[in-house]
Design an enzyme around this catalytic site. Structure first.
Site: not given
Length: 368
Positions: A87-89
């Site tokens: 996940p890149c959030n």
């Protein structure tokens, strides 16, 4: 040689579609390919999409739905390859830039755990370009170090890929980290761009061939009259801050003005980055018609074929499309990996960074 692939944070299967589409044949006629073995994601709709399109079985138990924190890694079948777009959030340039201190930042460590236990021959990890600068660059170094030291040890090659240079009709820049287990004694090279001087345009993507009206995930978005009137004043390639918009139609926004708000595509250029979330004005807008793109059009910009059907409600579909890796780019990278194992030469370029250079710049002790 068929490599069995495990996958974390699998989403709808963009990375997997590209990887499993890769095929190479060596000089002796031996075929090299990659097949799905198991995958995990916490999102119900994404898992349904993955089962339908990658597994061709909507009840396939090899797609494990649930939080990665609850995944029993040791019970998973053996694999030869691992893929994970962690996940890149918390690394994205849009957002709070929490990096390692956010809820999503440390999730890459579950990929490390799989490498430690299953020791696959290679892995592919993907994240946004903002990963490089998160936590003053230290997060990137830590992630690279842990991946390189995992299991039996991996030779890692990180690179910032500009996907429009690889036939994707979208300016989407992502860090891809390829690791090959050290005992394989192989050197992965960055595949050379396939379309460095002649990008695939938004017009090409959406009109060659035209999308049939009955195609799945092609429902239009309803707009209020004011939005339609405003869009009619915005030329191709411009956004909501275009000076030619009459005062009464302009957005009343204080502070930072994001360039992608109500930005219309330019038909002669690749799209700007397709995103998976965001409110009004972030849905990508047609250059000619005063409207947002449909999910199917956004999927075209991500290089998903029209027969790839996304499950879930409209916003869930948008999320899946925007968070996915473009299959076309994933296939090119996977083919380069297979050619590396098959001993087949291919055109290549120098990586944007080497780990040693990054460590030297950050003055962090080199451990690998």
């Amino acid at each position: 040689m068929i490599f069995r692939k495990g996958e974390l944070f699998s989403g709808p299967g963009g990375l997997s579609l590209g990887i499993t589409s890769a095929r190479v044949v060596d000089s002796s006629g031996n075929e090299y390919s990659i097949k799905h073995e198991w995958s995990n994601d916490f999102d119900e709709s994404a898992c349904k999409t993955y089962r339908r399109n990658i597994c061709k079985n909507i009840d396939d138990p090899s797609v494990i739905e649930g939080p990665v924190q609850e995944l029993d890694i040791e019970s998973l079948p053996p694999i030869d390859a691992l893929a994970f777009g962690f996940p890149c959030n918390d690394y994205s340039i849009v957002g709070e830039h929490k990096g390692m201190s956010g809820d999503y930042g440390p999730l890459y460590s579950y990929g490390v755990k799989v490498l430690n236990y299953h020791n696959p021959k290679f892995f592919i990890a993907e994240n946004v370009g903002g990963l490089q600068s998160a936590n003053e660059g230290k997060a990137f170094i830590q992630i690279l170090r842990e991946l390189g030291e995992a299991g039996m040890g991996y030779t890692i090659t990180p690179h910032l890929y500009k996907f429009e240079e690889y036939g994707v009709p979208q300016k989407r820049h992502r860090i891809i980290i390829v690791g090959i287990r050290k005992d394989q004694n192989l050197e992965f090279k960055i595949p050379a761009p396939t379309t460095p001087n002649q990008y695939v345009t938004a017009y090409d993507a959406l009109n060659n061939p035209p999308i049939l009206d009955f195609t799945e995930n092609h429902e239009p978005t309803k707009h209020n009259q004011k939005t339609i009137e405003m869009l009619n004043y915005i030329p191709p390639g411009k956004n909501a801050w275009y000076e030619g918009i009459p005062e009464e139609l302009r957005l009343k926004v204080k502070g930072a003005r994001m360039s992608q708000i109500y930005k219309r595509l330019h038909p002669d250029e690749p799209s700007y980055t397709v995103t998976g979330s965001g409110g009004g004005g972030t849905h990508v807008y047609h250059w000619e018609e005063p409207r947002a793109l449909t999910n199917r059009e956004r999927a075209r910009l991500q290089t998903f074929p029209d027969h790839f059907v996304f499950e879930g409600k409209k916003e869930k579909v948008r999320q899946q499309i925007g968070m996915a890796v473009p299959p076309k780019a994933a296939q090119i990278i996977a083919e380069a990996i297979l050619k590396t194992f098959a001993g087949i030469e291919y055109d290549s370029i120098e990586p944007k960074w080497t780990f040693k250079e990054l460590v030297k710049e950050e003055k962090v002790p080199y451990m690998i």
